[in-house]
Design a protein around this motif. Structure first.
Motif, short mmCIF file in Angstrom:
data_model
loop_
_atom_site.label_atom_id
_atom_site.label_comp_id
_atom_site.label_asym_id
_atom_site.label_seq_id
_atom_site.Cartn_x
_atom_site.Cartn_y
_atom_site.Cartn_z
N GLU A 37 16.28 8.42 -3.13
CA GLU A 37 15.22 8.73 -4.10
C GLU A 37 15.79 9.12 -5.47
O GLU A 37 15.09 9.05 -6.48
CB GLU A 37 14.34 9.85 -3.56
CG GLU A 37 13.59 9.48 -2.29
CD GLU A 37 12.75 10.63 -1.81
OE1 GLU A 37 12.81 11.70 -2.42
OE2 GLU A 37 12.02 10.41 -0.82
N ASN A 38 17.05 9.57 -5.51
CA ASN A 38 17.64 10.03 -6.78
C ASN A 38 18.57 8.98 -7.41
O ASN A 38 19.46 9.31 -8.19
CB ASN A 38 18.43 11.32 -6.55
CG ASN A 38 17.53 12.46 -6.11
OD1 ASN A 38 16.41 12.55 -6.61
ND2 ASN A 38 18.05 13.31 -5.25
N LEU A 39 18.41 7.72 -7.02
CA LEU A 39 19.27 6.69 -7.63
C LEU A 39 19.04 6.59 -9.14
O LEU A 39 19.96 6.34 -9.92
CB LEU A 39 19.00 5.33 -6.98
CG LEU A 39 19.52 5.17 -5.54
CD1 LEU A 39 19.08 3.81 -5.01
CD2 LEU A 39 21.04 5.28 -5.52
N VAL A 40 17.79 6.71 -9.56
CA VAL A 40 17.44 6.54 -10.98
C VAL A 40 16.56 7.70 -11.40
O VAL A 40 15.69 8.12 -10.64
CB VAL A 40 16.71 5.19 -11.20
CG1 VAL A 40 16.39 5.00 -12.68
CG2 VAL A 40 17.57 4.05 -10.69
N SER A 41 16.74 8.19 -12.57
CA SER A 41 15.92 9.29 -13.08
C SER A 41 14.50 8.79 -13.31
O SER A 41 14.27 7.66 -13.73
CB SER A 41 16.52 9.81 -14.40
OG SER A 41 15.67 10.77 -14.99
N ASP A 48 14.37 -0.17 -17.52
CA ASP A 48 15.66 0.51 -17.39
C ASP A 48 15.89 0.95 -15.95
O ASP A 48 17.01 0.92 -15.45
CB ASP A 48 15.71 1.72 -18.33
CG ASP A 48 15.69 1.31 -19.81
OD1 ASP A 48 16.08 0.16 -20.07
OD2 ASP A 48 15.27 2.14 -20.63
N ARG A 49 14.80 1.37 -15.31
CA ARG A 49 14.94 1.83 -13.93
C ARG A 49 15.38 0.68 -13.03
O ARG A 49 16.24 0.85 -12.15
CB ARG A 49 13.62 2.41 -13.43
CG ARG A 49 13.77 3.08 -12.04
CD ARG A 49 12.42 3.57 -11.49
NE ARG A 49 11.80 4.52 -12.39
CZ ARG A 49 10.68 4.30 -13.04
NH1 ARG A 49 10.05 3.15 -12.89
NH2 ARG A 49 10.17 5.21 -13.84
N ASP A 50 14.81 -0.52 -13.22
CA ASP A 50 15.20 -1.67 -12.41
C ASP A 50 16.67 -2.00 -12.63
O ASP A 50 17.41 -2.30 -11.69
CB ASP A 50 14.33 -2.88 -12.76
CG ASP A 50 12.90 -2.69 -12.29
OD1 ASP A 50 12.67 -1.72 -11.52
OD2 ASP A 50 12.03 -3.49 -12.67
N ALA A 51 17.10 -1.93 -13.90
CA ALA A 51 18.51 -2.24 -14.18
C ALA A 51 19.43 -1.22 -13.54
O ALA A 51 20.47 -1.58 -12.97
CB ALA A 51 18.73 -2.29 -15.71
N GLN A 52 19.04 0.06 -13.66
CA GLN A 52 19.84 1.11 -13.04
C GLN A 52 19.87 0.95 -11.52
O GLN A 52 20.90 1.17 -10.86
CB GLN A 52 19.27 2.48 -13.41
CG GLN A 52 19.47 2.89 -14.86
CD GLN A 52 20.90 3.32 -15.15
OE1 GLN A 52 21.72 3.43 -14.24
NE2 GLN A 52 21.23 3.48 -16.44
N LEU A 53 18.74 0.56 -10.93
CA LEU A 53 18.67 0.37 -9.49
C LEU A 53 19.62 -0.74 -9.05
O LEU A 53 20.37 -0.61 -8.08
CB LEU A 53 17.24 0.04 -9.04
CG LEU A 53 16.26 1.21 -8.98
CD1 LEU A 53 14.87 0.70 -8.70
CD2 LEU A 53 16.68 2.20 -7.91
#
Length: 327
Positions: A37-41, A48-53
Motif C-alpha cells: 500500500e505504501n509503494l506510491v505516495s 505520476d502514481r502509475d509511473a512510480q508503481l
C-alpha cells in the motif's frame, strides 16, 4: 508478497497476455500491488502514481530475479484499477439461498435427519414415558373406583354380616363376641364413608378371628433328646436376676405341629414360630427340670390347652406374661 518464478520468455510489449503463465503473472502483479500500500505516495497525481508503481514493480521483480515485461506490469496496474481479479460475492437473494442449500444439501440433509430423529425420540420418550403411564394410571384409578363402588354397594355389606355371624357361631366367650361386634361396626362405618380399603380390613379381621376361634391345640413342653425343655436368661434391666422359660410347641388334635404368631418380649418382634419359650417362675421351671431329670422325659408335658371357641390358652401350670422366640 507472493513469489513466483517466471519461466516463459518476455513477450513483445505490444502483445497482450494470452497464455496461462502470462495471466498468472498479471494476477501476481495485482497481488503485489494490493500488499504494497505504501509503494506510491497518495499525494502524487494518477499519472505520476502509475509511473512510480511501474518503476517500483520493476525493482521488486528484478530483485527477485524475475524479468516481467512492462506490458504485464501495465496490465496488472490496470487490472487493479478495474478490480478485475477481485471476487465480489453476490448479494443475498432467494436464488442465492437456494443455490447454497443445494450445494450443502448433504450436510443439511444429515442435519434434518438428525433433527427429525431427535424429535421422534423425544416424542416417543414423552409419550411412552409420561403420557401413556399417566393414562394407564388414570384408567387403573377409574377402574378401581368402579370396583370399590360395586363392592361398597353389594359385596362388602353382605360379606361383613356373614363374617360376623360366622364368628358368633364359633365364639364361646364374651370377649370374642365383643370383638366381632366391634369389627362389624368398623366395617359399616367404613362403608358409610366410602372407604373400601378399611371395610375390607374389617372383613379380613373377622376371618382371622373366626380362624383363631376354630383353632385347637395342646401347648406341649418339648422333651426330645438333644433339645432343651427350658432355658433361663439374664434380663438387661436386671443383671442380678434371671428369667426362666419353658420351651413349648402347639400340637393339633391330629398330631400336627402348628405355626403361630408369637411376640418376643426381648425385641418386640412378632414372628411365626412352631416352638417358643413361655416365661414361668423359677419354681415351675425347677419342677419341670426335676421331672425330666428322672428318666430324660417330661412326664407332665402339658403346659396348657387352647380349645375351640376360646381365644386364650388355658394353662395347667402357672405362667408369667412373656415369651421368647430365640435361645
Amino acid at each position: 508478497m507472493a513469489e513466483m518464478v517466471a519461466t516463459a520468455p518476455a513477450s513483445p510489449p505490444d502483445q497482450p497476455p494470452r497464455d496461462l503463465d502470462e495471466v498468472m503473472l498479471a494476477m501476481d502483479v495485482v497481488d503485489t500491488l494490493r500488499h504494497q500500500e505504501n509503494l506510491v505516495s497518495r499525494e502524487l497525481s494518477e499519472h505520476d502514481r502509475d509511473a512510480q508503481l511501474l518503476q517500483r514493480l520493476r525493482e521488486i521483480y528484478h530483485g527477485q530475479g524475475i524479468e516481467v515485461p512492462d506490458r504485464i506490469l501495465q496490465e496488472g496496474v490496470q487490472a487493479l484499477k478495474e478490480q478485475r481479479f477481485v471476487y465480489t460475492p453476490p448479494g443475498p437473494s432467494f436464488s442465492h439461498t437456494v443455490a447454497r442449500a443445494w450445494v450443502n444439501r448433504g450436510r443439511i440433509g444429515r442435519l434434518l435427519v438428525t433433527l427429525l430423529a431427535l424429535l421422534a425420540f423425544g416424542w416417543g420418550a414423552y409419550h411412552f414415558g409420561v403420557v401413556e403411564p399417566a393414562r394407564q394410571r388414570a384408567a387403573e384409578v377409574q377402574a378401581q373406583a368402579e370396583r370399590n363402588r360395586i363392592e361398597l354397594a353389594t359385596r362388602l355389606p353382605t360379606a361383613l354380616e356373614q363374617g360376623h355371624e360366622d364368628v358368633l357361631r364359633e365364639a364361646q366367650v364374651p370377649a370374642a363376641r365383643e370383638r366381632a361386634d366391634r369389627l362389624l361396626a368398623e366395617g359399616k362405618t367404613a362403608i358409610a364413608r366410602g372407604d373400601a380399603d378399611r371395610a375390607r380390613q374389617a372383613l379380613n379381621d373377622l376371618e382371622v378371628l373366626r380362624a383363631e376361634l376354630r383353632r385347637e391345640y395342646v401347648l406341649r413342653i418339648v422333651s426330645r433328646p438333644g433339645e432343651p425343655s427350658g432355658v433361663w436368661r439374664v434380663p438387661e434391666r436386671n443383671p442380678a436376676g434371671r428369667n426362666y422359660y419353658l420351651i413349648v410347641e402347639p400340637v393339633a388334635p391330629d398330631g400336627r405341629i402348628l405355626s403361630l404368631p408369637v411376640t418376643s418380649e426381648e425385641d418386640g418382634r412378632t414372628v411365626t414360630a412352631s416352638k417358643w419359650g413361655v416365661r414361668v417362675s423359677e419354681t415351675t421351671a425347677m419342677q419341670v427340670q426335676r421331672d425330666k431329670s428322672d428318666d430324660g422325659i417330661v412326664q407332665r408335658n402339658r403346659l396348657g390347652e387352647k380349645r375351640r371357641g376360646q381365644l386364650d390358652v388355658e394353662y395347667q401350670m402357672p405362667v408369667l406374661n412373656g415369651a421368647i422366640t430365640q435361645w
